[in-house]
Design a protein around this motif. Sequence first.
Motif, PDB file in Angstrom:
ATOM      1  N   PHE A  36       0.857  -1.190   0.000  1.00  0.00           N
ATOM      2  CA  PHE A  36       0.000   0.000   0.000  1.00  0.00           C
ATOM      3  C   PHE A  36       0.885   1.230   0.000  1.00  0.00           C
ATOM      4  O   PHE A  36       2.091   1.158   0.279  1.00  0.00           O
ATOM      5  N   SER A  37       0.296   2.361  -0.313  1.00  0.00           N
ATOM      6  CA  SER A  37       1.035   3.619  -0.358  1.00  0.00           C
ATOM      7  C   SER A  37       0.224   4.696   0.351  1.00  0.00           C
ATOM      8  O   SER A  37      -0.947   4.492   0.693  1.00  0.00           O
ATOM      9  N   ILE A  38       0.847   5.824   0.553  1.00  0.00           N
ATOM     10  CA  ILE A  38       0.132   6.950   1.141  1.00  0.00           C
ATOM     11  C   ILE A  38      -1.044   7.325   0.240  1.00  0.00           C
ATOM     12  O   ILE A  38      -2.142   7.597   0.703  1.00  0.00           O
ATOM     13  N   ALA A  39      -0.802   7.298  -1.065  1.00  0.00           N
ATOM     14  CA  ALA A  39      -1.854   7.656  -2.014  1.00  0.00           C
ATOM     15  C   ALA A  39      -3.016   6.666  -1.976  1.00  0.00           C
ATOM     16  O   ALA A  39      -4.183   7.058  -2.042  1.00  0.00           O
ATOM     17  N   SER A  40      -2.719   5.367  -1.861  1.00  0.00           N
ATOM     18  CA  SER A  40      -3.800   4.374  -1.852  1.00  0.00           C
ATOM     19  C   SER A  40      -4.632   4.471  -0.579  1.00  0.00           C
ATOM     20  O   SER A  40      -5.852   4.303  -0.617  1.00  0.00           O
ATOM     21  N   VAL A  41      -3.983   4.761   0.546  1.00  0.00           N
ATOM     22  CA  VAL A  41      -4.725   4.951   1.784  1.00  0.00           C
ATOM     23  C   VAL A  41      -5.558   6.227   1.693  1.00  0.00           C
ATOM     24  O   VAL A  41      -6.706   6.272   2.139  1.00  0.00           O
ATOM     25  N   ASN A  42      -4.991   7.251   1.069  1.00  0.00           N
ATOM     26  CA  ASN A  42      -5.712   8.508   0.913  1.00  0.00           C
ATOM     27  C   ASN A  42      -6.954   8.332   0.044  1.00  0.00           C
ATOM     28  O   ASN A  42      -8.000   8.927   0.318  1.00  0.00           O
ATOM     29  N   ARG A  43      -6.844   7.500  -1.000  1.00  0.00           N
ATOM     30  CA  ARG A  43      -7.998   7.274  -1.881  1.00  0.00           C
ATOM     31  C   ARG A  43      -9.139   6.573  -1.151  1.00  0.00           C
ATOM     32  O   ARG A  43     -10.311   6.720  -1.528  1.00  0.00           O
ATOM     33  N   ALA A  44      -8.802   5.814  -0.114  1.00  0.00           N
ATOM     34  CA  ALA A  44      -9.823   5.096   0.656  1.00  0.00           C
ATOM     35  C   ALA A  44     -10.286   5.894   1.872  1.00  0.00           C
ATOM     36  O   ALA A  44     -10.971   5.370   2.741  1.00  0.00           O
ATOM     37  N   SER A  45      -9.883   7.165   1.936  1.00  0.00           N
ATOM     38  CA  SER A  45     -10.164   7.989   3.108  1.00  0.00           C
ATOM     39  C   SER A  45     -10.798   9.315   2.697  1.00  0.00           C
ATOM     40  O   SER A  45     -10.745   9.717   1.533  1.00  0.00           O
ATOM     41  N   ASN A  46     -11.349   9.984   3.680  1.00  0.00           N
ATOM     42  CA  ASN A  46     -11.847  11.339   3.499  1.00  0.00           C
ATOM     43  C   ASN A  46     -11.063  12.198   4.479  1.00  0.00           C
ATOM     44  O   ASN A  46     -11.538  12.529   5.561  1.00  0.00           O
ATOM     45  N   ALA A  47      -9.822  12.509   4.132  1.00  0.00           N
ATOM     46  CA  ALA A  47      -8.915  13.123   5.096  1.00  0.00           C
ATOM     47  C   ALA A  47      -7.896  13.994   4.391  1.00  0.00           C
ATOM     48  O   ALA A  47      -7.801  14.017   3.161  1.00  0.00           O
ATOM     49  N   ASP A  48      -7.129  14.704   5.188  1.00  0.00           N
ATOM     50  CA  ASP A  48      -6.004  15.489   4.700  1.00  0.00           C
ATOM     51  C   ASP A  48      -4.816  14.543   4.545  1.00  0.00           C
ATOM     52  O   ASP A  48      -4.434  13.856   5.489  1.00  0.00           O
ATOM     53  N   GLN A  49      -4.239  14.497   3.361  1.00  0.00           N
ATOM     54  CA  GLN A  49      -3.137  13.566   3.112  1.00  0.00           C
ATOM     55  C   GLN A  49      -1.955  13.829   4.029  1.00  0.00           C
ATOM     56  O   GLN A  49      -1.174  12.925   4.311  1.00  0.00           O
ATOM     57  N   ARG A  50      -1.832  15.046   4.535  1.00  0.00           N
ATOM     58  CA  ARG A  50      -0.726  15.347   5.450  1.00  0.00           C
ATOM     59  C   ARG A  50      -0.849  14.542   6.741  1.00  0.00           C
ATOM     60  O   ARG A  50       0.158  14.122   7.316  1.00  0.00           O
TER      61      ARG A  50
END
Length: 209
Positions: A36-50
């Motif tokens: 997994f990557s930061i981007a893949s977790v971000n795509r599954a979330s509703n959050a600030d990528q930071r």
Amino acid sequence: MPIVLRLRDATAKRIPRGNDHYWSVMREAHAAGQSFSIASVNRASNADQRDIRKFFRALLAGGWIELVDEVPHARGGSAEKLYRIVRSQSATPVVNKNGGGSQGRAQQQMWNVMRRQRAGWTASSLAADASTDEVMVSRSTALAYSTRLHSAEMLIVVEPGGPGKERRWRLKGSADTGPRPPMILRSKMVYDQNTSTVVGPIEAEEMQP
């Protein structure tokens, strides 16, 4: 590292953000044998990528995840870093920015004692029973935590106390919702991590500049 919580909204739907959610996304990939990557977790979330990036850094520092590959972006730019879980567990790791796990451990240790102390506890006995060589719990910390949980109607006063005698509390059976400790939030709410709900009254206080 500030904790971003996954609270329930007015419709009782879970908001896909916070460390609990990020960790669950990672564990789903881990169970499927995928990285997994930061981007893949971000795509599954509703959050600030930071926030996700900070959590990744803390997990890396603590040895919970490791870098396994880097994939070039099709449009150029920085490569996407892929990770895998090294130490898997159902509970979300409690880590600070350096990877340490001391954040929240005092509350966890006190909660463990509260759940097994059927006869109740005082601030002094809770501090003594919850302290370990790694994390010491002071009487003032035990008193403050017990007082907040009592105000949230999670505790019963067994003995009111008085001059020269400490108050004694006991955990309500209905308040023992699971192994994770209630969190005292900055806004003076008590948050039950096991049910993702706020327990008791919400009290706001003015923050000093």
